[in-house]
Design an enzyme around this catalytic site. Structure first.
Site, PDB file in Angstrom:
ATOM      1  N   ASP A  48      -0.808  12.648   9.873  1.00 36.06           N
ATOM      2  CA  ASP A  48      -0.675  11.220   9.624  1.00 36.06           C
ATOM      3  C   ASP A  48      -1.817  10.820   8.697  1.00 36.06           C
ATOM      4  O   ASP A  48      -2.991  10.823   9.097  1.00 36.06           O
ATOM      5  CB  ASP A  48      -0.739  10.432  10.931  1.00 36.06           C
ATOM      6  CG  ASP A  48      -0.522   8.939  10.735  1.00 36.06           C
ATOM      7  OD1 ASP A  48      -0.452   8.485   9.561  1.00 36.06           O
ATOM      8  OD2 ASP A  48      -0.418   8.217  11.738  1.00 36.06           O
ATOM      9  N   SER A 126       1.870   2.878  -8.974  1.00 34.80           N
ATOM     10  CA  SER A 126       3.138   2.152  -9.015  1.00 34.80           C
ATOM     11  C   SER A 126       3.047   1.135 -10.135  1.00 34.80           C
ATOM     12  O   SER A 126       1.944   0.737 -10.545  1.00 34.80           O
ATOM     13  CB  SER A 126       3.380   1.432  -7.675  1.00 34.80           C
ATOM     14  OG  SER A 126       4.427   0.478  -7.771  1.00 34.80           O
ATOM     15  N   TYR A 139       0.360  -3.616  -0.611  1.00 34.02           N
ATOM     16  CA  TYR A 139       0.802  -2.575  -1.543  1.00 34.02           C
ATOM     17  C   TYR A 139       0.120  -2.745  -2.901  1.00 34.02           C
ATOM     18  O   TYR A 139      -0.346  -1.763  -3.488  1.00 34.02           O
ATOM     19  CB  TYR A 139       2.320  -2.638  -1.695  1.00 34.02           C
ATOM     20  CG  TYR A 139       2.921  -1.440  -2.378  1.00 34.02           C
ATOM     21  CD1 TYR A 139       2.951  -0.196  -1.737  1.00 34.02           C
ATOM     22  CD2 TYR A 139       3.469  -1.529  -3.653  1.00 34.02           C
ATOM     23  CE1 TYR A 139       3.510   0.919  -2.362  1.00 34.02           C
ATOM     24  CE2 TYR A 139       4.030  -0.415  -4.272  1.00 34.02           C
ATOM     25  CZ  TYR A 139       4.048   0.795  -3.628  1.00 34.02           C
ATOM     26  OH  TYR A 139       4.603   1.896  -4.234  1.00 34.02           O
ATOM     27  N   LYS A 143      -2.302  -0.006  -4.597  1.00 31.71           N
ATOM     28  CA  LYS A 143      -1.918   0.646  -5.844  1.00 31.71           C
ATOM     29  C   LYS A 143      -2.805   0.216  -7.012  1.00 31.71           C
ATOM     30  O   LYS A 143      -3.088   1.027  -7.908  1.00 31.71           O
ATOM     31  CB  LYS A 143      -0.441   0.386  -6.143  1.00 31.71           C
ATOM     32  CG  LYS A 143       0.502   1.040  -5.134  1.00 31.71           C
ATOM     33  CD  LYS A 143       0.310   2.564  -5.045  1.00 31.71           C
ATOM     34  CE  LYS A 143       1.366   3.223  -4.177  1.00 31.71           C
ATOM     35  NZ  LYS A 143       1.219   4.688  -4.136  1.00 31.71           N
TER      36      LYS A 143
END
Length: 227
Positions: A48, A126, A139, A143
């Protein structure tokens, strides 16, 4: 790529799975860190990545198993979109940890082997690492961080390890599964094939010593989040 050992995080599915398949076709030796098992016969360790110390330990284990390392691809990623006030703190922080902090942890653990091999790192950011949108604070934070981290790492390792920043657009993977409908791409969404993105990863990994592909943006030609 013949015989080269490449560590792929998130190599059981999505872009990581496509990279593993492409590496096999190129006669390379993929090794995987993931919570799920990759394709049959691929050496892997269950991990993980939200536990960054465990990620470092697992990276060292795979390097020992491989007898060295020629490259790292940090393809593992997660996201739970939503407004900042609505996303639980532990969920928000998990996104940042898996997407950013684990990227650094795995590369840190792999650096001695990569320097010995004059290897290559490919980080996966991204298009939302260069363009911010609503309901994606975790996010985008992660990123954008990968973008900055990778650019700084390229300067730090110049001359010893190749460093490539990959900026993919949306892909046809299970990444969007399980989301609320408002956060899932519609039927007409322009999404790229992960196998095409994987070919770009192999291009970066296969550059000769002394030549580095610094940054790649790979997306569907109608990608709405770029530029």
């Amino acid at each position: 790529m013949n015989g080269k050992a490449i560590l792929v995080t998130g190599g059981a599915s999505g872009l990581g799975g496509a990279v593993v398949t492409a590496l096999h076709k190129a006669d390379a030796r993929p090794y995987v860190l993931d919570r799920q098992s990759p394709a049959d016969g691929v050496p892997w360790i269950e991990c993980d990545l939200a536990d960054t110390r465990a990620a470092e330990h697992a990276t060292r284990q795979l390097i020992e198993q491989a007898g060295g390392l020629d490259g790292v691809v940090t393809a593992a990623g997660t996201d739970t979109p939503g407004r900042l006030a609505d996303v639980p703190a532990e969920t928000w922080e998990r996104v940042v940890t898996v997407d950013l902090l684990a990227t650094a942890a795995v590369i840190r653990a792999a650096l001695p082997a990569l320097e010995r091999a004059q290897g290559t790192v490919v980080t996966v950011a991204s298009t939302l690492g260069i363009k911010a949108v609503s309901d994606a604070t975790a996010y985008c934070a992660a990123k954008f961080g990968v973008v900055g981290f990778t650019r700084a790492l390229a300067a730090e390792l110049a001359g010893s390890v190749g460093v490539t920043l990959l900026i993919p657009g949306g892909m046809r993977t299970a990444f969007f599964d399980g989301r609320d409908e408002q956060y899932r791409p519609g039927a007409e969404a322009a999404l790229n094939d992960p196998t095409h993105v994987a070919e770009a990863v192999l291009f970066a990994l296969s550059q000769p010593a002394g030549c580095a592909v610094r940054e790649l943006v790979v997306c569907a030609d109608r990608e709405s989040s770029y530029p």
